[in-house]
Structures are given as C-alpha cells and as structure tokens.
Design an enzyme around this catalytic site. Structure first.
Site, PDB file in Angstrom:
ATOM      1  N   PRO A   2       0.806  -1.213   0.000  1.00 12.15           N
ATOM      2  CA  PRO A   2       0.000   0.000   0.000  1.00 12.15           C
ATOM      3  C   PRO A   2       0.841   1.266   0.000  1.00 12.15           C
ATOM      4  O   PRO A   2       1.754   1.424   0.798  1.00 12.15           O
ATOM      5  CB  PRO A   2      -0.806  -0.116   1.299  1.00 12.15           C
ATOM      6  CG  PRO A   2      -0.070  -1.072   2.153  1.00 12.15           C
ATOM      7  CD  PRO A   2       1.008  -1.713   1.359  1.00 12.15           C
ATOM      8  N   GLU A   3       0.494   2.163  -0.903  1.00 11.54           N
ATOM      9  CA  GLU A   3       1.099   3.483  -0.926  1.00 11.54           C
ATOM     10  C   GLU A   3       0.036   4.470  -0.437  1.00 11.54           C
ATOM     11  O   GLU A   3      -1.027   4.055   0.030  1.00 11.54           O
ATOM     12  CB  GLU A   3       1.600   3.805  -2.342  1.00 11.54           C
ATOM     13  CG  GLU A   3       2.534   2.721  -2.878  1.00 11.54           C
ATOM     14  CD  GLU A   3       3.080   3.009  -4.268  1.00 11.54           C
ATOM     15  OE1 GLU A   3       3.223   4.196  -4.614  1.00 11.54           O
ATOM     16  OE2 GLU A   3       3.342   2.053  -5.007  1.00 11.54           O
TER      17      GLU A   3
END
Length: 281
Positions: A2-3
DNA sequence: AACGCGCCCTGTCCGC
DNA sequence: TGCGGACAGGGCGCGT
C-alpha cells in the site's frame, strides 16, 4: 503493497466505523509486528482501555488517534490489511497478526502474510518527535514547488529512489513513483539534483495529480491490497507504465521498458523520458 | 552523512 | 507434477 492512496482509502473506511469505540482487549499472535514499545505486554497494556478518537493517515501509515494524547501508527508493509471482523472478507484472512476487541463487540483485525508491517504506540511526546521526522506530505500545503525543489536539489540519488525515501517525501511508493515520473517526462535514473526547476515543478504537480486520481479510484489492487471493507481498488486499470513492460506508451506508442534501480523495478517510456542531463540548478 | 545493498517473510508465477 | 529462481505495492540495519 500500500502506498498513499491505498492507505488513505483504508483510513477513510475505518474513520467511518471505529471512532468513539474503546479497545477492550488486545491479542498479539505475531509479536514481530509490534515495534514499539519493546515488549508485547507493554503494547497490550498501553492499548487496553484506550478510546479511538480518530483514524487518519500519515505518509503510508494508518494513524489511530487515541485518548490521553496517544497514537497508534500502523505501517502495512507489503501485505498488511486492517479490517473489521464484520466485513465478509474478514472470514478469508489466513494470517491475522493482531486483534483489537472493541466495546461494541466487533474486532479490528490486522492481517499480514509477509509480516513486513509494523505497529508503534506513542505517547504525546514520542509522537511529536516521530511526527517531526516525516518528509513532505505530497498532498499537503507544505508540498510547494519550492519545497520539492529544495529536496531534489540536495541529493544525487536517482530521482526514483528519492521519491521512495520517506525521510524526504512520504506516501509515494514504487508504483506511483514510476507513474509520476512518466507523466512528468523525467527518466527514473536521473540524479535528483539534475532536474531543472521546471521539471521539479512538473513532478510536483504530477505526484499530486496521480495520487489524487488513485484515491478517487479507491487505490491500486494487484493481488493483496483491499480497503477496510475488503474490496479491491480500480486504479490498476489506469496505470500508464507500472507493470507494463513491452506494452506501447499511451502517449507515443514506444514500448515501455523496465530497469532495475537499487534492486527495485522502474518502468518508463524511453522516448518520453530520455536520460539526458538537465541543467544543474 | 549519505548511500547502496542485503535481508526480513510468504506466496505466486514461469521456465525447464 | 515438481522444482528452482525471480519477483512482489516497504523499510531497516549494516558497512563503506
């Protein structure tokens, strides 16, 4: 995994469902996920009885604002997921590392296949010190063209690497680094300090644009990422270069290339993003 | 001090 | 079908 857009999506989902709840019990099944405080017992004792005031995001971390000035910072690593046990997707979890039992009978689950994720619990003072060490928040007011230029001009590392360095700018990971550089027409291997002022300004605008578009699409899902309800995102259909080696560039038709920089793939269009040197600032 | 690299861990996919 | 290797959205700690 996840960014910023994925973490933002998860945080928003939890923000709609857990503020106001009190943590009644904590089960740590995978102690290596707890990074602070040092002992799992101290973590349990620190969390138990806390009320969750707010759920938000800081960089690529989900931030739980608790009572008594405490904060729980959750970095999801590559495969971390946060969701409530009343979500249908919760039944399929096979690597639950931590459970937080809430006072309404639900349980907040942290699942992490690879266990690269980490949780840190801070008191007010500890949080103030940690908070001060984050790099620029790309969607914040602090992300002015001048601020980004100050960061890029101070380092000769490849610009792709600089974008991944959370001490300098937070929230951008390997996907959105490639996407933002392509949209800015900057080769990922260029030394950061070789970017012209105009290129840095373009990069600033494109980082913000791609992150915002990805938030609007609910994030990018390849395999692992799910939001707080267990649903996949849709931005993977809008990626222009990441994971598209050999496919034609949407802008010019040239085949997208992949280059490994510091052991991580960077994707770019060799025509739109030539590796010529920019003027020194 | 800044930087490059190996490593943490599990799962999946691809070529043979 | 099995097996080895490459690779994966992140980040720490080490040596130079």
């Amino acid at each position: 995994m996840p960014e910023l857009p994925e973490v933002e999506t998860i945080a928003r989902g939890l923000a709609a469902r857990v503020p106001g709840r009190r943590v009644e019990g904590v089960t740590v099944r995978r102690p290596d996920v707890i990074a602070r405080p040092a002992s799992r017992r101290a973590f349990r004792d620190g969390m138990t009885g806390r009320r969750i005031r707010e759920v938000t995001r800081r960089g690529k971390n989900v931030l739980f604002v608790l009572d008594a000035g405490m904060r729980l910072l959750v970095n999801l690593g590559m495969t971390g997921r946060l969701l409530l046990d009343d979500a249908p997707a919760a039944r399929g979890l096979g690597h639950v590392a931590v459970r937080f039992r809430l006072d309404d009978g639900r349980t907040l689950l942290y699942d992490d296949v690879r266990r690269f994720g980490r949780m840190e619990l801070f008191d007010a003072q500890g949080w103030a010190e940690r908070d001060a060490r984050f790099g620029l928040e790309p969607l914040g007011e602090e992300m002015t063209p001048e601020a980004l230029h100050a960061v890029t001009s101070a380092s000769r590392v490849p610009i792709r690497n600089l974008l991944l360095d959370q001490d300098r700018i937070v929230g951008v990971g390997n996907i959105y680094a490639s996407e933002a550089l392509h949209r800015s027409r900057v080769h990922p291997a260029r030394p950061a300090s070789s970017l012209t002022r105009a290129e840095t300004h373009r990069l600033r605008d494109e980082i913000r644009a791609v992150l915002q578009e990805a938030i609007d699409a609910g994030g990018t899902t390849f395999s692992d990422y799910r939001n707080a309800s267990g649903e996949a995102g849709a931005f993977q259909f809008r990626l222009r270069v990441y994971g598209r080696e050999g496919e034609p560039c949407a802008h010019c038709g040239t085949a997208i290339e992949r280059q490994v920089i510091s052991n991580r793939s960077a994707f770019f269009c060799p025509a739109c993003q030539p590796h010529r040197r920019g003027r020194r600032a």
